[in-house]
Design a protein around this motif. Structure first.
Motif, PDB file in Angstrom:
ATOM      1  N   ARG C  47       0.559  -1.339  -0.017  1.00  0.00           N
ATOM      2  CA  ARG C  47      -0.057   0.063   0.203  1.00  0.00           C
ATOM      3  C   ARG C  47       0.726   1.392   0.176  1.00  0.00           C
ATOM      4  NH1 ARG C  47      -3.206  -3.155   3.490  1.00  0.00           N
ATOM      5  NH2 ARG C  47      -2.122  -2.119   5.369  1.00  0.00           N
ATOM      6  N   LEU C  50       7.358   4.893  -1.337  1.00  0.00           N
ATOM      7  CA  LEU C  50       8.049   6.009  -1.152  1.00  0.00           C
ATOM      8  C   LEU C  50       9.431   6.220  -1.446  1.00  0.00           C
ATOM      9  CD1 LEU C  50       6.637   9.208  -1.050  1.00  0.00           C
ATOM     10  CD2 LEU C  50       7.445   9.073   1.153  1.00  0.00           C
ATOM     11  N   GLN C  51       9.834   7.134  -2.347  1.00  0.00           N
ATOM     12  CA  GLN C  51      11.200   7.738  -2.358  1.00  0.00           C
ATOM     13  C   GLN C  51      11.355   8.832  -1.327  1.00  0.00           C
ATOM     14  OE1 GLN C  51      13.193   8.060  -6.140  1.00  0.00           O
ATOM     15  NE2 GLN C  51      14.271   9.570  -5.495  1.00  0.00           N
ATOM     16  N   SER C  53      13.123  11.874   0.833  1.00  0.00           N
ATOM     17  CA  SER C  53      14.248  12.937   0.458  1.00  0.00           C
ATOM     18  C   SER C  53      15.551  12.416   1.108  1.00  0.00           C
ATOM     19  CB  SER C  53      13.901  14.038   0.924  1.00  0.00           C
ATOM     20  OG  SER C  53      13.558  14.421   2.274  1.00  0.00           O
ATOM     21  N   VAL C  56      17.786   9.367   6.149  1.00  0.00           N
ATOM     22  CA  VAL C  56      17.276   9.784   7.793  1.00  0.00           C
ATOM     23  C   VAL C  56      15.549   9.812   7.676  1.00  0.00           C
ATOM     24  CG1 VAL C  56      16.995  11.352   9.381  1.00  0.00           C
ATOM     25  CG2 VAL C  56      19.166  11.134   8.257  1.00  0.00           C
ATOM     26  N   GLU C  57      15.089  10.145   6.522  1.00  0.00           N
ATOM     27  CA  GLU C  57      13.655  10.202   6.445  1.00  0.00           C
ATOM     28  C   GLU C  57      13.065   9.012   6.440  1.00  0.00           C
ATOM     29  OE1 GLU C  57      11.653  13.879   4.270  1.00  0.00           O
ATOM     30  OE2 GLU C  57      10.806  12.069   3.190  1.00  0.00           O
ATOM     31  N   MET C  61      10.280   6.805   8.450  1.00  0.00           N
ATOM     32  CA  MET C  61       8.867   6.639   7.943  1.00  0.00           C
ATOM     33  C   MET C  61       8.686   4.903   8.056  1.00  0.00           C
ATOM     34  SD  MET C  61       8.419   8.582   4.576  1.00  0.00           S
ATOM     35  CE  MET C  61       7.910  10.505   4.795  1.00  0.00           C
ATOM     36  N   GLY C  78      26.005   1.317   2.040  1.00  0.00           N
ATOM     37  CA  GLY C  78      26.660   1.698   3.230  1.00  0.00           C
ATOM     38  C   GLY C  78      26.214   3.106   3.825  1.00  0.00           C
ATOM     39  N   PRO C  79      26.675   4.297   2.950  1.00  0.00           N
ATOM     40  CA  PRO C  79      26.261   5.615   3.255  1.00  0.00           C
ATOM     41  C   PRO C  79      24.863   5.883   3.661  1.00  0.00           C
ATOM     42  CG  PRO C  79      27.502   5.611   1.239  1.00  0.00           C
ATOM     43  CD  PRO C  79      27.073   4.128   1.322  1.00  0.00           C
ATOM     44  N   SER C  82      24.431   4.127   7.228  1.00  0.00           N
ATOM     45  CA  SER C  82      25.054   4.996   8.153  1.00  0.00           C
ATOM     46  C   SER C  82      23.965   6.014   8.813  1.00  0.00           C
ATOM     47  CB  SER C  82      26.283   5.613   7.848  1.00  0.00           C
ATOM     48  OG  SER C  82      27.282   4.644   7.579  1.00  0.00           O
ATOM     49  N   LEU C  83      23.335   6.699   7.618  1.00  0.00           N
ATOM     50  CA  LEU C  83      22.409   7.658   8.208  1.00  0.00           C
ATOM     51  C   LEU C  83      21.052   7.073   8.659  1.00  0.00           C
ATOM     52  CD1 LEU C  83      22.352   9.959   4.842  1.00  0.00           C
ATOM     53  CD2 LEU C  83      22.913  10.836   7.141  1.00  0.00           C
ATOM     54  N   GLN C  85      21.458   4.830  11.378  1.00  0.00           N
ATOM     55  CA  GLN C  85      21.765   4.239  12.499  1.00  0.00           C
ATOM     56  C   GLN C  85      21.116   5.067  13.732  1.00  0.00           C
ATOM     57  OE1 GLN C  85      23.607   1.604  12.538  1.00  0.00           O
ATOM     58  NE2 GLN C  85      23.718   1.742  10.430  1.00  0.00           N
ATOM     59  N   GLU C  86      20.788   6.371  13.780  1.00  0.00           N
ATOM     60  CA  GLU C  86      20.072   6.741  14.850  1.00  0.00           C
ATOM     61  C   GLU C  86      18.566   6.269  14.772  1.00  0.00           C
ATOM     62  OE1 GLU C  86      17.675  10.141  14.221  1.00  0.00           O
ATOM     63  OE2 GLU C  86      18.080  11.234  16.530  1.00  0.00           O
ATOM     64  N   TYR C  90      16.641   3.840  17.858  1.00  0.00           N
ATOM     65  CA  TYR C  90      15.038   4.061  18.407  1.00  0.00           C
ATOM     66  C   TYR C  90      14.275   2.785  18.132  1.00  0.00           C
ATOM     67  CZ  TYR C  90      15.944   8.958  19.530  1.00  0.00           C
ATOM     68  OH  TYR C  90      16.309   9.821  20.061  1.00  0.00           O
TER      69      TYR C  90
END
Lengths: 349, 349, 349, 349
Positions: C47, C50-51, C53, C56-57, C61, C78-79, C82-83, C85-86, C90
């Protein structure tokens, strides 16, 4: 049904394919209603609903979806509308058809949730760079909240131009009975849309014109389109103007108050009428000028510091015959205030 | 010295404390010049220079710095100016003094780097939400590029209001000799600034007014300020208007072309003059109306589809006496084109 | 079918509901395949696609969708990993079940698109803060690329824990025949999910535990879960290890090379075997320790500077019996290089 | 002086040029102290202080400043450290010298502000992609908080490698007397830095190596550097280990508790000692192995679920001689708990 809900259902009935927005009061019932309806078998064509991380992202997603010929809408209020101005300029240059709903709140900055009409300039003159023009519709009833998405998509696709529905906090929240509009035809003109790269690469939507002559001819073509829209799409409504000495000029929620004042004063024998622009851009200068040619006087009633006032002055060309009444901060002027302005101007005659 | 460089040095001489921006042609010499000068012992008061990650961030950092009473500036072009509109609305509501330079490029969307004047509405009517007003200065020489930062800070702090310097790609790039303006006094009025929490918490800058009456009185106070600015700060320049039959109305780079045409046609005996608005907001309606009262005719010469034209029509109140000449896309009209418009209108008399 | 495509179809067969990602080579065929299939009547439960931005986003999501009990996946390299990981920290704290695919490319930083296994630590030890554990699956064939989404969702929902499928650029691109796995049951355990506020507000997913005792008991509970996973979910595969003197320890694409070397050396009479971890976390220490208890020697073959090597050393507890062979930069070691290492260690015996 | 303040002053004394960070408890006294000192004539070389809009932005600004050879620092806690992992991988590949302070808080996700040591893996194994190594320093006193910025810059520039100072919420907040370290020499080796384009374009810092051989030789060179660091820079401290039967292995705030326990138990005649890693990466395996060769037993005391434990097991190679004591959630184990573990293990002997 609340105005915001009516607008959401109006969009669905018009075949809405995609909605991208960041929720903001006083427009929040629009995303709430659409979220509830998303995925329902009744709206199989409503294929994308996304709460974006900001209004900058929302308008750019609108641009992406609209580029494919999808019926795309976003809704916001002033602060979010401001964040969309860059995107709106790009969309104007790329001639993309979609609807932006701005449920105007009060004040610059954060302001408050009260009804104001202070985004008039931003919507009609173009808050973004580069001198483009939006088509701007100003509903004044829940019925029009329901009908204008259909009208909006129809105009947007006819002219390949963004359409702004400029509502206000009051219209978004009031409840009235409505009839839903007829549904739009299944097929709107989308032969220009980018629906996948092909060997011929026929469709390219862009806003970059490095060559000066190329940009000039692009902007001139936009200019011809705006002129055509001005000639053919201006809409307004007149109420008891024929024998009126004083014509109230007002749109949106303020126009309803003015109609009430007109009725009251007419009962008392005062010859008042109401001119209501339905499209704020193109502005219905023609019929207003006709009224001016009859020697009538005008009182512009707006919930801002005087914005449509300028368009009225351009049309009337006699500032001595153009008065002004307003209230700010989310407040409405009282019937009495307006009636007094009318009396003052009439006597001044 | 190039116009953009002159503007950068003009800002330094005016005691610039902080500059936050994302570079964009055709304004790039401004950040380049300031970056070179940053850290120099000659400008000890120039304490912050930052290339932000977007124009949304830039304007919000400007708001932060300006809130402390610092002399703060940002510079951009159309697309970046659009991204700043939300911030400009907040700044207007908080009544923050700072300078935004918009070096207008051509076209909506990406467009090109040519000189246009298509951001006129955006700068003067307010591209952000909520019906605020910027003070807008329109230089037409490298000398004015150098002087207007000083004038801008002076007006900004006097009225606690954002000031836009609306230049164009041409003015940014041409080279002319200049004299630097006198430096501003060390102390401008900043008693309102937030310079640290204190037990009394005397200073609070905000744009949120949840109570309708509170918002109304805030906006009314802004309205009184704008009215005062309109009465006292409108600036314009007239050239050979006294006996002119036809007055060209033009600002910025277009006004230089019009001066040239005026000289040419005067040599040939045609009674032409030039009215140049220096402030676009407040618009110098008064002197223009005086010329109109003398029965003169006007030709608005702009590099857009007709924006200042509306302000001229409001002032003149007779559209039969207001003509229009323009070019788009980064191009300039030829002297001949303008001269022909003048002749046509004169004969039409 | 390419490995990346097989993975995408494997996810669809497993009832994928939502995919959020930013595309990055060498994982791009995953979003491309899913985009093609999105909206097809064959996958009515798919359902949301989404690509985003940024990555992190994307991960946030994923967190949002997974919180509702939806079968959610993202894929990256990889890159982008890494983004994320935060977000992964959570998600671990909130005990959310979903799949992250990391198609490992070569090198730190931008690196290149070649196959490496240098994200082993990041995936298995937890690249985010706070000492959580992912379940990490390491496919070594297109067949496993197709099957592991199903296995992944099954493990993720069973343990309410994120699952990482750690592939590499080689596996993503090679083509092999596959059989699709059995489909997952329609209902996985989602009684914990947040599916709307109710008067009782039964479900709350959070990672904030201000009280130290509260946080301690939360982390201890996570610890018990990780211990249980370690005991029950470690998977590995042995090939000709029974009588082997030297056991190659290798996973992913490198393990296929090692199997080839094993076959070659066995033909020549050398007693080599292969131990392949299928789960990298939990690491299959038990069976490896059993082999060590038999006095065997080991050569770890990895495409990095030595990461799984540490887990092998912890299991074997005798560094003199643990050799290492590797190649970097997207290159593979040759069969000959590995065979020579085997010979050297065997003789060293 | 608080630990965080001491660290900030230690950085200033070490010639800090630039600080970019987003504030987060329990590290907030670092930016607060630096903000107060910024602009002071005592630190003319402290030229840039910026509160960024996120930690992703912070680490990328650190990369920019460090690329010019500036002494650059950022400070954060777990969630922010996670957001920096992509940047740290790029920085490792570009071999940039700078300091990241991670004041560890408790728990994955938001967790709480209590002292934990759960970011050990993230800092030492590399939370980012691509198999790089940070140098990680673990202070255990306010004195070391003050001294380690100097040591950190020294190591960072000597090896062109990022340095992490891994502190905890306790160390950041306790107050102790300190002596400031000697100042660093004015000139560190920065011949590699990018300080402006020149015709020869001698300096290029990048992490992109499209050619596989090129990437391989780059990573191998990194590997040689890491091996050299491992050989020369591992630091540890031993306390009463010589005749100890049981050696506590502990770092940071936990090591102070262990020293206290050692003293207590020694008074009672138990032969306990303390091994404290000062560098967590490179891990001081050598001296630990020496103690293991003497037949001693070990108890790892950590404030996490067992992370340094793995490095100790790799060094000791006998899990029967490695015990573990911990507490989570921001709590510390009691002296009694540790003493009991020691007794149990000793008797088990």
């Amino acid at each position: 049904m609340k105005g915001n809900e009516a607008l959401a259902y109006g969009a669905l009935i018009s075949g809405l394919n995609a909605y991208f927005a960041y929720p903001i009061t006083p427009s929040s019932e629009i995303p709430e209603t659409l979220a509830r309806e998303f995925g329902s078998p009744e709206h199989p064509e409503f294929r994308a609903y996304l709460q974006t991380s900001s209004e900058v992202e929302a308008i750019n997603m609108v641009i992406g979806a609209a580029s494919t010929g999808a019926r795309t809408m976003t809704a916001t209020s002033g602060p979010g509308f401001s964040l969309m101005q860059e995107g709106l300029s790009y969309a104007a240059a790329m001639e993309l058809p979609f609807i932006v709903v701005d449920v105007n709140r009060a004040g610059p900055g954060l302001g408050n949730l009260g009804p104001e009409q202070s985004d008039y300039f931003q919507a009609t003159k173009g808050g973004g760079h580069g001198g483009y023009r939006n088509i701007v519709l100003a509903p004044n009833s829940v019925q029009e909240m329901a009908s204008f998405p259909s009208l909006g998509f129809s105009l947007a696709f006819k002219h390949r131009n963004p359409v702004v529905i400029l509502a206000d906090a009051f219209l978004g929240q009031i409840k009235e009975d409505i009839e839903f509009p007829e549904i739009l035809p299944d097929q709107l003109e989308t032969s220009w849309a980018t629906t996948g790269a092909t060997p011929e690469r026929r469709h390219l939507l862009l806003s970059l014109h490095l060559d000066f002559e190329d940009q000039a001819s692009h902007t001139e073509q936009l200019g011809r389109k705006y002129a055509k829209i001005e000639k053919t799409e201006a809409r307004s409504e007149e109420y008891m103007t024929e024998d009126a000495e004083i014509v109230l000029v007002s749109y949106g929620i303020a126009s309803r108050l003015c109609r009430h004042v007109t009725n009251q004063m007419r009962s008392a024998g005062t010859k008042v009428g109401l001119f209501r622009p339905i499209t704020l851009s193109p502005f219905p200068s023609g019929p207003l000028r006709n009224l001016a040619d009859d020697g009538k006087k005008f009182i512009v009633v707006e919930l801002n510091m005087g914005q449509m006032l300028e368009d009225v002055r351009v049309a009337v060309e006699d500032s001595t015959r153009v008065g002004f009444a307003n209230r700010l901060g989310g407040l409405l002027p009282s019937s009495k205030e307006i009636a007094e302005k009318v009396e003052t101007m009439r006597i001044g005659n």
